[in-house]
Design a protein around this motif. Sequence first.
Motif, PDB file in Angstrom:
ATOM      1  N   ALA A  52       0.831  -1.206   0.000  1.00 44.21           N
ATOM      2  CA  ALA A  52       0.000   0.000   0.000  1.00 44.21           C
ATOM      3  C   ALA A  52       0.864   1.254   0.000  1.00 44.21           C
ATOM      4  CB  ALA A  52      -0.940  -0.011   1.208  1.00 44.21           C
ATOM      5  N   LEU A  53       1.953   1.229   0.748  1.00 41.05           N
ATOM      6  CA  LEU A  53       2.865   2.369   0.786  1.00 41.05           C
ATOM      7  C   LEU A  53       3.501   2.602  -0.582  1.00 41.05           C
ATOM      8  CD1 LEU A  53       4.321   4.605   2.293  1.00 41.05           C
ATOM      9  CD2 LEU A  53       5.946   2.896   3.131  1.00 41.05           C
ATOM     10  N   ALA A  54       3.900   1.531  -1.248  1.00 46.47           N
ATOM     11  CA  ALA A  54       4.486   1.663  -2.582  1.00 46.47           C
ATOM     12  C   ALA A  54       3.476   2.264  -3.559  1.00 46.47           C
ATOM     13  CB  ALA A  54       4.984   0.310  -3.080  1.00 46.47           C
ATOM     14  N   ARG A  55       2.220   1.852  -3.470  1.00 41.88           N
ATOM     15  CA  ARG A  55       1.178   2.425  -4.327  1.00 41.88           C
ATOM     16  C   ARG A  55       0.969   3.900  -4.013  1.00 41.88           C
ATOM     17  NH1 ARG A  55      -1.228  -2.539  -3.180  1.00 41.88           N
ATOM     18  NH2 ARG A  55      -2.647  -1.572  -1.664  1.00 41.88           N
ATOM     19  N   ALA A  56       1.005   4.246  -2.722  1.00 37.66           N
ATOM     20  CA  ALA A  56       0.830   5.642  -2.325  1.00 37.66           C
ATOM     21  C   ALA A  56       1.986   6.502  -2.833  1.00 37.66           C
ATOM     22  CB  ALA A  56       0.718   5.743  -0.797  1.00 37.66           C
ATOM     23  N   VAL A  57       3.200   5.979  -2.769  1.00 41.79           N
ATOM     24  CA  VAL A  57       4.360   6.710  -3.293  1.00 41.79           C
ATOM     25  C   VAL A  57       4.215   6.898  -4.801  1.00 41.79           C
ATOM     26  CG1 VAL A  57       6.860   6.584  -3.710  1.00 41.79           C
ATOM     27  CG2 VAL A  57       5.943   6.048  -1.439  1.00 41.79           C
ATOM     28  N   ALA A  58       3.810   5.857  -5.504  1.00 45.11           N
ATOM     29  CA  ALA A  58       3.616   5.964  -6.956  1.00 45.11           C
ATOM     30  C   ALA A  58       2.561   7.022  -7.275  1.00 45.11           C
ATOM     31  CB  ALA A  58       3.218   4.612  -7.538  1.00 45.11           C
ATOM     32  N   SER A  68      12.346  14.359  -2.762  1.00 48.72           N
ATOM     33  CA  SER A  68      12.757  14.999  -1.505  1.00 48.72           C
ATOM     34  C   SER A  68      11.599  15.030  -0.513  1.00 48.72           C
ATOM     35  CB  SER A  68      13.245  16.424  -1.762  1.00 48.72           C
ATOM     36  OG  SER A  68      14.437  16.414  -2.499  1.00 48.72           O
ATOM     37  N   GLN A  69      10.415  15.400  -0.984  1.00 55.03           N
ATOM     38  CA  GLN A  69       9.244  15.447  -0.110  1.00 55.03           C
ATOM     39  C   GLN A  69       8.867  14.054   0.385  1.00 55.03           C
ATOM     40  OE1 GLN A  69       6.945  17.483  -3.129  1.00 55.03           O
ATOM     41  NE2 GLN A  69       6.673  19.256  -1.782  1.00 55.03           N
ATOM     42  N   ILE A  70       8.919  13.088  -0.519  1.00 50.33           N
ATOM     43  CA  ILE A  70       8.592  11.704  -0.128  1.00 50.33           C
ATOM     44  C   ILE A  70       9.607  11.199   0.880  1.00 50.33           C
ATOM     45  CG2 ILE A  70       8.459   9.316  -0.973  1.00 50.33           C
ATOM     46  CD1 ILE A  70       7.264  10.567  -3.595  1.00 50.33           C
ATOM     47  N   GLY A  75      11.194   9.761   6.379  1.00 48.46           N
ATOM     48  CA  GLY A  75      12.317   9.857   7.311  1.00 48.46           C
ATOM     49  C   GLY A  75      13.619   9.342   6.736  1.00 48.46           C
ATOM     50  N   VAL A  76      13.735   9.406   5.399  1.00 50.05           N
ATOM     51  CA  VAL A  76      14.955   8.968   4.721  1.00 50.05           C
ATOM     52  C   VAL A  76      15.354  10.038   3.700  1.00 50.05           C
ATOM     53  CG1 VAL A  76      14.397   6.516   5.005  1.00 50.05           C
ATOM     54  CG2 VAL A  76      13.713   7.702   2.912  1.00 50.05           C
ATOM     55  N   ALA A  81      14.645   7.044  -0.784  1.00 51.47           N
ATOM     56  CA  ALA A  81      13.249   6.868  -1.204  1.00 51.47           C
ATOM     57  C   ALA A  81      13.194   6.435  -2.665  1.00 51.47           C
ATOM     58  CB  ALA A  81      12.472   8.167  -1.003  1.00 51.47           C
ATOM     59  N   ARG A  82      13.964   7.105  -3.512  1.00 58.48           N
ATOM     60  CA  ARG A  82      13.966   6.768  -4.938  1.00 58.48           C
ATOM     61  C   ARG A  82      14.518   5.365  -5.157  1.00 58.48           C
ATOM     62  NH1 ARG A  82      16.136  11.219  -8.700  1.00 58.48           N
ATOM     63  NH2 ARG A  82      17.304  11.452  -6.799  1.00 58.48           N
ATOM     64  N   GLN A  83      15.561   4.998  -4.403  1.00 58.03           N
ATOM     65  CA  GLN A  83      16.143   3.662  -4.549  1.00 58.03           C
ATOM     66  C   GLN A  83      15.139   2.583  -4.166  1.00 58.03           C
ATOM     67  OE1 GLN A  83      19.699   3.059  -2.248  1.00 58.03           O
ATOM     68  NE2 GLN A  83      20.096   1.060  -3.116  1.00 58.03           N
TER      69      GLN A  83
END
Length: 93
Positions: A52-58, A68-70, A75-76, A81-83
Amino acid sequence: MSQVREEWLAEKLAALEKWAEEVDPADLKPAPLESMGAVAVWINQQEGVNEALARAVADARTRGVTWSQIGEMLGVSKQAARQKYGTRVAAQS
């Protein structure tokens, strides 16, 4: 079943098979089923949360949210986050 879940299960099965080949039967002790059941429940919930988190990031990326915002929200760093999510974001685009 999702491909991510299938890959995760395949990794866990491979690890279990490796462990079974190397374990000394004399070292085995019965595991309390209640505790093991709780672990299984939380692992399954964790996998669902991760998906669910991966879908939310997408979704956030498609709406113009920066790495940067993500990263700040997670907290990383933006690179971390991009990696972690970049490949999945690209696949969902």
